[in-house]
Scaffold this motif. Sequence first.
Motif, mmCIF file in Angstrom:
data_model
loop_
_atom_site.group_PDB
_atom_site.id
_atom_site.type_symbol
_atom_site.label_atom_id
_atom_site.label_comp_id
_atom_site.label_asym_id
_atom_site.label_seq_id
_atom_site.Cartn_x
_atom_site.Cartn_y
_atom_site.Cartn_z
ATOM 1 N N HIS A 345 -10.267 25.959 -6.357
ATOM 2 C CA HIS A 345 -10.371 24.819 -7.267
ATOM 3 C C HIS A 345 -10.461 25.272 -8.720
ATOM 4 C CE1 HIS A 345 -11.485 22.624 -3.520
ATOM 5 N NE2 HIS A 345 -10.805 21.661 -4.138
ATOM 6 N N SER A 355 -8.469 18.762 -9.760
ATOM 7 C CA SER A 355 -8.727 18.597 -8.330
ATOM 8 C C SER A 355 -10.217 18.473 -8.040
ATOM 9 C CB SER A 355 -8.148 19.788 -7.564
ATOM 10 O OG SER A 355 -8.776 21.002 -7.977
ATOM 11 N N GLU A 356 -11.008 18.210 -9.069
ATOM 12 C CA GLU A 356 -12.454 18.117 -8.888
ATOM 13 C C GLU A 356 -12.845 16.808 -8.218
ATOM 14 O OE1 GLU A 356 -14.977 20.318 -12.220
ATOM 15 O OE2 GLU A 356 -13.656 18.819 -13.088
#
Length: 425
Positions: A345, A355-356
Amino acid sequence: MSEISPPGAHHENFTAWAKQQGVQVNGVGPASISGHGLGIVAQRRIEAGEVLCDVPASVLLTINTIPESFRQLHKEITVHGLLASFLAFGGPDTSRYSRWKKSWPSMQDFQESMPILWPSFMRETLDNDGNPNYTLGRREYPAFILPPAVAGRWAHYQMREFWKIRDTAPMYRQEKKLKADWNVVSKLFPDKTLLEYTYYWLIVNTRSFYFEVSGMKATQNHDDRMVLCPFVDYFNHNDHGCGVDFSVKGYTVTSDRTYDIGEQIFTSYGSHSNDFLLCEYGFILENNRHDCLPLDDFFSGTQINGYLKNSLEKAGYLGTYTLDSDGVCFRTQVAIRRQALNTYHWNKFVAGVNSEDEKSRVAAATLLQNRVLLPYEAEAEEALQRLEKTGDAIPPGAKDTLINRWKQIRDMIQQALLIHGGRRA
């Protein structure tokens, strides 16, 4: 508008001398400006694009202006140190500049404004009553009243590399330069004092301009490309201002906009933070679009392990971490997430792919808050409390400047806490 008054006889005499030397002055002049000391104001309406001042190269004080015999005495000294030595101990050869010298600030002015001259106890921790020599056995945190970006010292944040960080801080680098120059000069003039030399060293430090003189080597230090420029050194700094251009012919100042009569006219010394301005020039700006706080100390030494540090370096994100009015920079966010996210990530974040999930975002915000923002906020709060209790021990000008600076620092940090989700408005 600030209150404007005549500058005084010394400045009027100097202005007349400058014009006699060929300095062309158009529609502006020096004045005493409340809250700013001496500066340049419009004496009539000024239009954008007007040439306000033109200084021929023949009037500049450069290393080539200094007699060859005097220059040859000074081996292995900086241009800064040589110019200061000439002004201080050049004897009759400096008589040409006597009226210019009388227009400069006094040593007392420097003692009020320049951190390098402030009492030594101001570099130590202060107790709750604002007294130095704090005893670490008490429960309360000590407080350093010089900003970390000036002195490189922290009270609430302990670092194993403290001495390394302190010795590379701006104020200590400045002291190291002065010491090296004085080491050369003192051998040439053993009957002179460091105080005499320091005054002119600070004159050069605060009033010099970048300039490339003939004969300068391409490899010569960028910081050594300096000259003193009469009349142009009256212009005070702002984060934006009139254009200042130089060529082999000299210096020209051109108006950046229209100015009304009596309005102060500024130039810009560069895109500098208030901590830099305080250390190098002895003032801070109330509003400075270039102001920022360096955060590298929070990622130094053992604060981040070797593996994570190596991955940051490989990705090009090791160091140069800052905070400004818009919050922490992207580089800082990358460094924080290197510790808060797994490698997959984190690589996504570095690549600009968000993409958190909420859990990861909160983890990064919490780490930023606890690792960086809250310790820095504590520094500011403690320093302000101590400063309010110092009484007359600190020069009044220094105390007022430090209180204002720490308030600016606190406000930037508190704004960052709002921006990055660590605190609600």
